[in-house]
Design a protein around this motif. Structure first.
Motif, PDB file in Angstrom:
ATOM      1  N   LEU A  11       0.834  -1.206   0.000  1.00 42.31           N
ATOM      2  CA  LEU A  11       0.000   0.000   0.000  1.00 42.31           C
ATOM      3  C   LEU A  11       0.868   1.256   0.000  1.00 42.31           C
ATOM      4  O   LEU A  11       0.565   2.226  -0.700  1.00 42.31           O
ATOM      5  N   ALA A  12       1.947   1.216   0.782  1.00 39.13           N
ATOM      6  CA  ALA A  12       2.841   2.373   0.857  1.00 39.13           C
ATOM      7  C   ALA A  12       3.467   2.664  -0.505  1.00 39.13           C
ATOM      8  O   ALA A  12       3.558   3.827  -0.930  1.00 39.13           O
ATOM      9  N   GLU A  13       3.869   1.611  -1.216  1.00 36.07           N
ATOM     10  CA  GLU A  13       4.441   1.792  -2.555  1.00 36.07           C
ATOM     11  C   GLU A  13       3.407   2.397  -3.505  1.00 36.07           C
ATOM     12  O   GLU A  13       3.729   3.259  -4.321  1.00 36.07           O
ATOM     13  N   GLU A  14       2.163   1.951  -3.389  1.00 38.72           N
ATOM     14  CA  GLU A  14       1.105   2.476  -4.262  1.00 38.72           C
ATOM     15  C   GLU A  14       0.868   3.964  -4.005  1.00 38.72           C
ATOM     16  O   GLU A  14       0.551   4.722  -4.924  1.00 38.72           O
ATOM     17  N   LEU A  15       1.031   4.373  -2.739  1.00 39.24           N
ATOM     18  CA  LEU A  15       0.836   5.782  -2.390  1.00 39.24           C
ATOM     19  C   LEU A  15       2.100   6.611  -2.577  1.00 39.24           C
ATOM     20  O   LEU A  15       2.060   7.838  -2.486  1.00 39.24           O
ATOM     21  N   GLY A  16       3.234   5.931  -2.811  1.00 39.52           N
ATOM     22  CA  GLY A  16       4.487   6.644  -3.001  1.00 39.52           C
ATOM     23  C   GLY A  16       5.071   7.205  -1.719  1.00 39.52           C
ATOM     24  O   GLY A  16       5.751   8.234  -1.727  1.00 39.52           O
ATOM     25  N   ILE A  17       4.802   6.516  -0.581  1.00 37.95           N
ATOM     26  CA  ILE A  17       5.344   6.949   0.696  1.00 37.95           C
ATOM     27  C   ILE A  17       6.009   5.752   1.382  1.00 37.95           C
ATOM     28  O   ILE A  17       5.883   4.621   0.917  1.00 37.95           O
ATOM     29  N   SER A  18       6.695   6.015   2.485  1.00 34.68           N
ATOM     30  CA  SER A  18       7.357   4.929   3.195  1.00 34.68           C
ATOM     31  C   SER A  18       6.341   4.099   3.987  1.00 34.68           C
ATOM     32  O   SER A  18       5.242   4.572   4.305  1.00 34.68           O
ATOM     33  N   LYS A  19       6.734   2.885   4.294  1.00 31.82           N
ATOM     34  CA  LYS A  19       5.877   2.003   5.082  1.00 31.82           C
ATOM     35  C   LYS A  19       5.594   2.607   6.457  1.00 31.82           C
ATOM     36  O   LYS A  19       4.460   2.565   6.948  1.00 31.82           O
ATOM     37  N   SER A  20       6.618   3.192   7.087  1.00 30.84           N
ATOM     38  CA  SER A  20       6.424   3.781   8.418  1.00 30.84           C
ATOM     39  C   SER A  20       5.501   4.992   8.361  1.00 30.84           C
ATOM     40  O   SER A  20       4.689   5.211   9.269  1.00 30.84           O
ATOM     41  N   ALA A  21       5.591   5.778   7.271  1.00 30.30           N
ATOM     42  CA  ALA A  21       4.708   6.943   7.131  1.00 30.30           C
ATOM     43  C   ALA A  21       3.255   6.511   6.993  1.00 30.30           C
ATOM     44  O   ALA A  21       2.345   7.097   7.597  1.00 30.30           O
ATOM     45  N   LEU A  22       3.019   5.452   6.201  1.00 27.08           N
ATOM     46  CA  LEU A  22       1.654   4.968   6.036  1.00 27.08           C
ATOM     47  C   LEU A  22       1.136   4.367   7.338  1.00 27.08           C
ATOM     48  O   LEU A  22      -0.018   4.566   7.717  1.00 27.08           O
ATOM     49  N   SER A  23       2.000   3.623   8.038  1.00 25.06           N
ATOM     50  CA  SER A  23       1.596   3.030   9.313  1.00 25.06           C
ATOM     51  C   SER A  23       1.155   4.118  10.291  1.00 25.06           C
ATOM     52  O   SER A  23       0.111   4.001  10.942  1.00 25.06           O
ATOM     53  N   GLN A  24       1.933   5.201  10.365  1.00 25.22           N
ATOM     54  CA  GLN A  24       1.591   6.312  11.253  1.00 25.22           C
ATOM     55  C   GLN A  24       0.289   6.976  10.805  1.00 25.22           C
ATOM     56  O   GLN A  24      -0.566   7.319  11.628  1.00 25.22           O
ATOM     57  N   ARG A  25       0.123   7.130   9.507  1.00 26.72           N
ATOM     58  CA  ARG A  25      -1.087   7.763   8.961  1.00 26.72           C
ATOM     59  C   ARG A  25      -2.337   6.945   9.298  1.00 26.72           C
ATOM     60  O   ARG A  25      -3.368   7.490   9.715  1.00 26.72           O
ATOM     61  N   LEU A  26      -2.239   5.629   9.148  1.00 25.02           N
ATOM     62  CA  LEU A  26      -3.380   4.757   9.457  1.00 25.02           C
ATOM     63  C   LEU A  26      -3.674   4.746  10.959  1.00 25.02           C
ATOM     64  O   LEU A  26      -4.842   4.774  11.364  1.00 25.02           O
ATOM     65  N   ARG A  27      -2.633   4.708  11.784  1.00 28.16           N
ATOM     66  CA  ARG A  27      -2.844   4.715  13.245  1.00 28.16           C
ATOM     67  C   ARG A  27      -3.543   5.988  13.685  1.00 28.16           C
ATOM     68  O   ARG A  27      -4.473   5.965  14.494  1.00 28.16           O
ATOM     69  N   THR A  28      -3.093   7.136  13.133  1.00 32.98           N
ATOM     70  CA  THR A  28      -3.693   8.413  13.502  1.00 32.98           C
ATOM     71  C   THR A  28      -5.157   8.476  13.053  1.00 32.98           C
ATOM     72  O   THR A  28      -6.025   8.925  13.807  1.00 32.98           O
TER      73      THR A  28
END
Length: 202
Positions: free
Chosen positions: A170-187
């Motif tokens: 999912l992070a690759e599809e959005l063009g962001i890092s895995k940790s950035a997406l994880s933080q975004r989903l948690r928030t």
């Protein structure tokens, strides 16, 4: 009958939690594999036996000693039966069925006493003899980036029990890092869950 509904088919809540056990817990669920597509737990007496199915289909058996800090005991103290769904990067997704939102808070508080971190991933209303699930969230509190990440995760089936999509995909599809997406989903999840509890208390 499933524990999703009581004997009279009354309404219950399904709660899905991401749990990070403490590093020294010795929990065999995570000590045998950082990734698991399926987890079967059999805790009897002082010993816990776990069969972990890795994403490539290999079944690994692990054993551990049962004590008061075990996840199973934490759920048991509140009368909940945990259903361990999968493990990703050492984080366990576990489902339980409870009677009301107060029980959800109690469960989260109990788990915080025995694990490093616990996050509420999903809260669903389960009612009727056929255990129909419903959940409603107001997405207006989310930023566009949080909403896009959450919507993509839902559409791709990231939150499904039988998912075959990974966070890094999912992070690759959005063009962001895995940790950035994880933080975004948690928030985003935290905002949605807070809104649910606030609505319940009004």
């Amino acid at each position: 009958m499933s524990d999703a509904a009581g004997a009279d088919g009354d309404r219950r809540l399904r709660v899905d939690l991401d749990v990070d056990p403490t590093g020294d817990s010795g929990c065999p669920i995570v000590s045998e594999a950082d990734e698991a597509a399926e987890v079967a737990v059999n805790a009897v007496g002082d010993e816990c036996v776990v069969d972990v199915t890795t994403p490539d289909g290999e079944v690994v058996r692990g054993t551990g000693e049962v004590d008061e800090d075990c996840l199973c005991h934490a759920f048991g103290r509140l009368g909940c039966a945990p259903h361990f769904r999968r493990v990703e990067d050492g984080t366990i997704l576990v489902t339980a069925y409870v009677d009301d939102r107060a029980a959800v808070r109690g469960l989260v508080d109990e788990l915080r006493g025995v694990v490093d971190r616990v996050r509420l991933v999903r809260l669903a209303v389960v009612e009727g003899p056929n255990a129909t699930e419903q959940v409603t969230f107001d997405l207006s509190a989310l930023t566009p980036k949080q909403r896009r990440g959450l919507e993509l995760a839902v559409v791709r089936g990231y939150f499904d029990d039988d998912r075959d999509v990974r966070l890094r995909d999912l992070a690759e599809e959005l063009g962001i890092s895995k940790s950035a997406l994880s933080q975004r989903l948690r928030t985003a999840q935290a905002k949605l869950v807070t809104d649910v509890f606030d609505d319940a208390e009004r």
